[in-house]
Each structure stands twice: as structure tokens, then as C-alpha cells.
Scaffold this motif. Structure first.
Motif, PDB file in Angstrom:
ATOM      1  N   UNK A   1      20.375  38.875  20.014  1.00  0.00           N
ATOM      2  CA  UNK A   1      20.285  40.289  20.400  1.00  0.00           C
ATOM      3  C   UNK A   1      19.342  41.061  19.485  1.00  0.00           C
ATOM      4  N   UNK A   2      19.296  40.676  18.219  1.00  0.00           N
ATOM      5  CA  UNK A   2      18.473  41.396  17.255  1.00  0.00           C
ATOM      6  C   UNK A   2      16.982  41.311  17.537  1.00  0.00           C
TER       7      UNK A   2
ATOM      8  N   UNK B   1      17.157  45.542  25.312  1.00  0.00           N
ATOM      9  CA  UNK B   1      18.256  45.960  24.430  1.00  0.00           C
ATOM     10  C   UNK B   1      19.129  46.998  25.135  1.00  0.00           C
ATOM     11  N   UNK B   2      18.483  47.933  25.833  1.00  0.00           N
ATOM     12  CA  UNK B   2      19.231  48.979  26.544  1.00  0.00           C
ATOM     13  C   UNK B   2      20.075  48.378  27.673  1.00  0.00           C
ATOM     14  N   UNK B   3      19.484  47.425  28.391  1.00  0.00           N
ATOM     15  CA  UNK B   3      20.235  46.820  29.499  1.00  0.00           C
ATOM     16  C   UNK B   3      21.413  46.010  28.974  1.00  0.00           C
ATOM     17  N   UNK B   4      21.199  45.337  27.841  1.00  0.00           N
ATOM     18  CA  UNK B   4      22.301  44.574  27.240  1.00  0.00           C
ATOM     19  C   UNK B   4      23.415  45.530  26.795  1.00  0.00           C
ATOM     20  N   UNK B   5      23.013  46.651  26.229  1.00  0.00           N
ATOM     21  CA  UNK B   5      24.020  47.623  25.766  1.00  0.00           C
ATOM     22  C   UNK B   5      24.857  48.128  26.940  1.00  0.00           C
ATOM     23  N   UNK B   6      24.190  48.378  28.075  1.00  0.00           N
ATOM     24  CA  UNK B   6      24.920  48.855  29.251  1.00  0.00           C
ATOM     25  C   UNK B   6      25.834  47.747  29.788  1.00  0.00           C
ATOM     26  N   UNK B   7      25.297  46.527  29.851  1.00  0.00           N
ATOM     27  CA  UNK B   7      26.103  45.404  30.343  1.00  0.00           C
ATOM     28  C   UNK B   7      27.310  45.154  29.458  1.00  0.00           C
ATOM     29  N   UNK B   8      27.096  45.245  28.153  1.00  0.00           N
ATOM     30  CA  UNK B   8      28.208  45.034  27.215  1.00  0.00           C
ATOM     31  C   UNK B   8      29.303  46.072  27.445  1.00  0.00           C
TER      32      UNK B   8
ATOM     33  N   UNK C   1      24.209  36.096  19.942  1.00  0.00           N
ATOM     34  CA  UNK C   1      23.408  35.981  21.163  1.00  0.00           C
ATOM     35  C   UNK C   1      23.822  37.088  22.136  1.00  0.00           C
ATOM     36  N   UNK C   2      22.990  37.273  23.176  1.00  0.00           N
ATOM     37  CA  UNK C   2      23.306  38.283  24.186  1.00  0.00           C
ATOM     38  C   UNK C   2      24.649  37.971  24.836  1.00  0.00           C
TER      39      UNK C   2
ATOM     40  N   UNK D   1      22.789  55.741  21.261  1.00  0.00           N
ATOM     41  CA  UNK D   1      21.355  56.062  21.241  1.00  0.00           C
ATOM     42  C   UNK D   1      20.545  54.921  20.643  1.00  0.00           C
ATOM     43  N   UNK D   2      21.092  54.328  19.569  1.00  0.00           N
ATOM     44  CA  UNK D   2      20.315  53.327  18.839  1.00  0.00           C
ATOM     45  C   UNK D   2      20.634  51.889  19.279  1.00  0.00           C
ATOM     46  N   UNK D   3      21.277  51.724  20.392  1.00  0.00           N
ATOM     47  CA  UNK D   3      21.565  50.369  20.887  1.00  0.00           C
ATOM     48  C   UNK D   3      22.795  49.770  20.251  1.00  0.00           C
ATOM     49  N   UNK D   4      22.738  49.586  18.934  1.00  0.00           N
ATOM     50  CA  UNK D   4      23.851  49.037  18.164  1.00  0.00           C
ATOM     51  C   UNK D   4      24.359  47.712  18.732  1.00  0.00           C
ATOM     52  N   UNK D   5      23.433  46.825  19.050  1.00  0.00           N
ATOM     53  CA  UNK D   5      23.852  45.484  19.478  1.00  0.00           C
ATOM     54  C   UNK D   5      24.281  44.698  18.244  1.00  0.00           C
TER      55      UNK D   5
END
Lengths: 247, 354
Positions: A135-136, A143-150, A95-96, A86-90
Motif C-alpha cells: 500500500x505504501x 491510494x484513494x480507491x484503496x482507502x474507500x474500499x477499505x 499489502x492492499x 484526507x491523507x489516505x492513511x493506508x
């Protein structure tokens, strides 16, 4: 239960307070399954159970027929179950691209292999331009798209998305819908979508489960969920009329 | 998108610059040529070994350790046992096994044995401790330090208890110390750009997400703990050969405080911060030492009271924590062409945010 991630009669209680009660749910490969319910219904607890962060008190978690309910989170990942939070947690200071690479090395790849895979994934998601960004400092949507990609870096068989559209505009949510469809159809991943945006869930899911107070009170195709008075009453409460337009 | 350079190519300037700084310090000792200055430079190199050792674990894991100086103690005594004349050991350290009692090795073997021994002990201790996180882990490391010091302070027949163990061969040239400092910088840098280093730093930022990304946090912490423990053991052995005498008290709170201060002042998450923290704080310490001994100002001797060194370090650390909590380097790395600093926490640049 082949080719599905499923929970069978799963129950969890915290200090005697029931969070989940006999929940049975299946996420087939190549499809998007929805999980909705009001705040406190137990959705995130259920995701935690499916991903090894919470051991069920009773019941089983089956991955393509194999019982994996006892495995630790990092081992669940290696078996092909990925999730977002929910909170991203990147990893805020990385870096991305490094955020993606971490998942690669978590799979046992060398850094070079992880980097190549990460670059390909950035391309696939369409966020190559963000590769060197920290990422921060990313905007919420990125952030959401990065979380999904990760999470996709794991080449998961099953992907659990915990409120990925929270805070998104209608346009951003539409982009997200396209991405989730690609994940299910192009990658062949089974997606469990936990989301408060009912319109988004109804538009994309082939099957929807409704949780309330830790119990599944309804499940079926979107048309059945739409028509269910029980869902309207439990989920929408007195706002049913106001939300009617969405449904 | 294809990156034209590998991680190594992109980040290599950091260790090169750090080694160049170390070489300048070593050359300064060569040019000045006096005994006291030589000893000061040796102390700097030893501290670099220790603080870089601390950085490998603390900087990458985010877990503050108060116990690493315990491994320094283990290393110092190991090299003492192996390099002191057998006749001296037989009179003072009778409880040592015969194979060690009769050994008289070159100090180089002592350094190697100390490194391996400390690393092995770190592995055994880390297997238990690395399951802990946060403040519990920090307190547990402090307990380890207390246990090691108590054992070495009381095991009379093996460590000489609280009396000094003397007769350790003294190495007065700076080059072995310089070589070890360079070695730990290279190892620390290699670790930081390795897959294990990246995985551990991700766990430092977000433990739950790292676990969800397949990172075995306990395992990655253990790897860093062993590498850093081995480095601390090497530092202890170097210390033993720099002064020729060891006592358990040397490796307790005072040294822990100084090493942690240097890391905090430089920047805990940065290898460059570890090295610069040592160089800067060591310079301040040396300056204050001269003032403690008394400086002649036009015929009148001005001397600061003893203990000013520790007070000054404490003040510097408080000021840094208040106004620049990420240290002088802001947790970035020295690099070229992005002189002077560039973010290299994971082996590549950190682009501007926003």
C-alpha cells in the motif's frame, strides 16, 4: 431521525476557539450529501465528531435515532459508520489485500473470512490487480480507491469521504463520481462527501451543506447552493467570478 | 480473484526454515560435544526465546519496550522457588508461602509455572500500560523493569535480596532449550499470521486508520504484551536452569541492551530477524569471549581487554542503525521459494512497489 446519521446542535471548541457552532446536519441512507466550505471551516472536525475521533462539547450524534456521540472510534465503526482520511492513511507496510483484511478482522471475522470478503471487495471496486501491491507504494489515485474500499469493507450504513478527489485529474474524478454513485445506489449507503472540487459536489450530491467558520451558513439542493450569494461570498470570496464557470 | 493457497500455506516456509536453522545449531552442539560449546548453544537458544519474545510485542506493535527483561526476572525466580530443595528454601527464603516452601517440582513444571506467572503479571501490568503510546509507553515499560528489579533486590525473605539464589537444578542437555526455542518460534509465527497479529501491525503502521477500521488497539497490544511477557518468563526460567543460580542484577540493563541489540540488528519487525540477530550477535560475542580469555598466536597470548563484547555490540548496533535501520533482514522473512527473503508482515508476500 430514523435511517440517517445526523448531528444535532453540535459544538466543539479548542482552547476556547470555536471550531463548530450549533451544527445540525443529516446524512440519509442511499443518498450523497455534500459538505463544503473554505479551508478552516471545520469540515474535518465535523467528520471527526461523526466518527468518534472528537467528542462534541455540546449536541448529539444520532445513528438511526440512537445517540452514539460518546462511542470510541472502533465502536462507531462496528455500528456502521466508516470514513476515509484526507491523507489516505493506508497501512503502508501491508499489502492492499491486507489493508482490506484489517477491516474484516476489526469486524470480528476470522482471517479466512476477512480474506474472502476482501477479495470480493477488491473485485467490486475494480482493483483486484493491486491486491498484492504494497500500500505504501501506490500512486495517489489508487491510494484513494484503496482507502474507500477499505472503508467499505465495514459494510457501512454511512460513509464519510474526506476530500477523496484531492489531486485527481478530471478523468480520475469522473471515475470517482461513478464509484460514489454506486456506493449510494447499489450498497444503499448514506455518503457524506467533503470536497473542495465544487463541480464534483454539485454533480453528485442531492443535498449540500456549506460550513463557514464552524457554522452552517447555507444548506439545500445543488441548485439552491449554486444560486446562493451568501455561499458565493463566503466560500468563493473575491474569486466568485473566476469560479463562476464551475458553478 | 481467488487465491489458491491459504495464508498458512503461503507462509509456512518461514517457521520451517527457522526451525531448521535451530536444528543445525543443536546438531552442532551434539557433534562438537564439548561442555563449553554445549553451554554456548544453550545460551543461544535462551536468547532466541527472549528476543523472539521481544519481537512479538515490539515487532508487531512498534512500541519499544525497555521493560520486558523484568518478566524474565519473574520467570527465573518462579522456577527457582518451585524447583530448589525445600531445606535450602527454608534457610534462605523463609518468607515464601508454605505451599511453595515445601514444593520440589520437576524443572518442566517450573518452566510452565514461570511462563504462566510472567504472562499473568504482563496481563496485569499491560492493562494499565497498553493505554499509553509512543515514548510514554516505552518509558513506562522501563519504569516497570526498575520496579521489578528493586522489589526482587530488596525482598530478602522471598528473593534473597541481592544475594544469589543457588541450588536450582541445572539442565545441561541442549534439547529442552531447543524445544523451547522451537515452541516460541511457532507461537510467534502463529501470532503474526493471526487476526490479532494483523490488526496490531495495522495499528503499528497507522493507529488512527486502524481505529477507524474497527481495531481495538489497546486490546490487541495487550494480547501481544501477554504472549511476549510469557515468553520472556520462559526465557528467564530456562536461564535459571542453565546456570543454577539467579540474582536480580542479571536481569537488568545489560541483558535488556543485549536482547534489544539482537532484535535491532536482525530487523525489529521480522521473526527471522529476531532469530538471525541472536545467531549472528551470539557468534560475535562468543568470538570476542575467546579473545578476552586470550588466544595463542605462535607462542604469544593475545587477549582483548574485558568489556570489548559490549563495545562491539554497541558498535554493530550503531552501524546497523546508520546504514540499514530495518536490520539485516530489512524486516523481511526467510522464505522458500523466494529465497532468501520475502516480506511477510501480514502473512503473505509483499510485492514490489511502484
Amino acid at each position: 431521525m430514523g435511517n440517517a446519521l445526523s448531528a444535532q446542535q453540535v459544538s466543539v471548541a479548542f482552547d476556547g476557539l470555536k471550531a463548530l457552532s450549533n451544527v445540525t446536519l443529516s446524512v440519509p441512507r442511499g443518498e450523497v450529501t455534500g459538505l463544503i466550505g473554505p479551508n478552516g471551516a471545520g469540515k474535518t472536525t465535523f467528520v471527526n465528531v461523526l466518527t468518534g475521533f472528537q467528542q462534541p462539547d455540546h449536541g448529539r450524534v444520532l445513528l438511526d435515532g440512537e445517540d452514539v456521540g460518546h462511542l470510541k472510534p472502533h465502536l462507531m465503526r462496528r455500528r456502521g459508520i466508516a470514513r476515509t482520511f484526507q491523507s489516505g492513511r493506508l497501512f503502508a507496510e501491508l499489502s492492499v489485500l491486507d489493508n482490506f483484511e484489517v477491516t474484516g478482522v476489526g469486524l470480528g471475522l476470522s482471517r479466512r473470512e476477512a480474506a474472502e470478503k476482501a477479495e470480493a471487495m477488491l473485485d467490486w471496486i475494480g482493483i483486484s490487480s493491486l491486491a498484492e501491491r504494497t500500500a505504501g507504494g501506490l500512486p495517489y489515485t489508487d491510494e484513494r480507491r484503496v482507502a474507500i474500499g477499505r472503508a467499505l469493507m465495514l459494510e457501512p450504513k454511512y460513509l464519510l469521504l474526506d476530500e477523496p478527489a484531492a489531486g485527481m485529474s478530471a478523468e480520475e474524478a469522473a471515475d470517482l463520481v461513478r464509484l460514489i454513485r454506486r456506493i449510494a445506489t447499489d450498497v444503499g449507503c448514506g455518503v457524506l462527501l467533503i470536497e473542495h472540487n465544487i463541480g464534483l459536489v454539485l454533480s453528485i450530491c442531492s443535498h449540500i451543506h456549506v460550513l463557514d467558520s464552524g457554522e452552517v451558513i447555507e444548506d439545500g439542493p445543488p441548485s439552491a447552493i449554486k444560486a446562493s450569494e451568501r455561499v458565493r461570498h463566503a466560500y468563493m470570496g473575491t474569486q466568485a467570478d473566476a469560479e463562476g464557470e464551475i458553478l | 480473484m481467488q487465491r489458491s493457497q491459504t495464508i498458512l500455506q503461503r507462509t509456512l516456509s518461514t517457521p520451517v526454515i527457522l526451525i531448521a536453522i535451530l536444528a543445525i545449531v543443536a546438531l552442532a552442539a551434539l557433534i562438537v560435544g564439548t561442555g563449553p560449546f554445549n553451554q554456548t548453544v544453550i545460551e543461544i537458544f535462551i536468547r532466541i526465546v527472549l528476543v523472539v519474545g521481544l519481537y512479538v510485542f515490539i515487532g508487531n506493535s512498534g512500541v519499544i519496550s525497555f521493560g520486558h527483561i523484568g518478566f524474565t526476572c519473574l520467570g527465573a525466580y518462579m522456577t527457582a522457588w518451585l524447583t530448589i530443595l525445600p531445606a535450602m528454601k527454608k534457610s534462605k527464603l523463609k518468607g515464601l508461602p508454605d505451599i511453595i516452601l515445601n514444593a520440589k517440582l520437576h524443572y518442566g513444571w517450573g518452566l510452565l509455572a514461570a511462563t504462566i506467572f510472567a504472562g499473568l503479571c504482563a496481563y496485569i501490568i499491560g492493562k494499565v500500560l497498553m493505554r499509553l503510546s509512543g515514548i510514554a509507553a516505552s518509558i513506562a515499560t522501563f519504569a516497570v523493569l526498575a520496579v521489578i528489579i528493586q522489589v526482587y533486590s530488596n525482598w530478602d525473605s522471598v528473593t534473597g535480596a541481592q544475594s544469589s539464589v543457588v541450588g536450582i537444578p541445572i539442565v545441561r542437555t541442549v534439547w529442552p532449550y531447543f524445544a523451547c526455542a522451537v515452541l516460541v518460534v511457532i507461537v510467534a509465527y502463529s501470532y503474526s499470521i493471526s487476526r490479532s497479529g494483523l490488526a496490531l501491525r495495522s495499528a503499528r503502521d497507522e493507529a488512527i486508520a486502524a481505529s477507524a477500521s474497527g481495531v481495538d488497539i489497546t486490546r490487541e497490544r495487550l494480547i501481544a504484551f501477554v504472549i511476549s511477557g510469557a515468553m520472556m518468563g520462559l526465557g528467564g526460567a530456562l536461564y535459571a536452569h542453565s546456570v543454577g543460580v539467579v540474582t536480580p542484577d542479571t536481569f537488568y540493563l545489560n541483558l535488556t541492551f543485549i536482547c534489544l541489540s539482537m532484535l535491532v540488528v536482525g530487523g525489529m519487525n521480522s521473526l527471522s530477524g529476531a532469530v538471525l540477530g541472536v545467531v549472528i550477535l551470539s557468534s560475535i560475542i562468543q568470538l570476542l569471549r575467546w579473545f578476552e580469555k586470550g588466544v595463542d598466536f605462535g607462542g604469544s597470548i593475545v587477549a582483548l581487554p574485558l568489556g570489548v563484547q559490549e563495545i562491539a555490540i554497541g558498535v554493530v548496533m550503531i552501524v546497523i542503525l546508520m546504514f540499514r535501520p530495518s536490520g539485516l533482514t530489512r524486516n523481511k522473512e526467510l522464505s522458500w521459494p523466494h529465497w532468501p527473503f520475502k516480506q511477510l508482515p501480514a502473512g503473505r508476500s509483499r510485492a514490489p512497489t511502484g
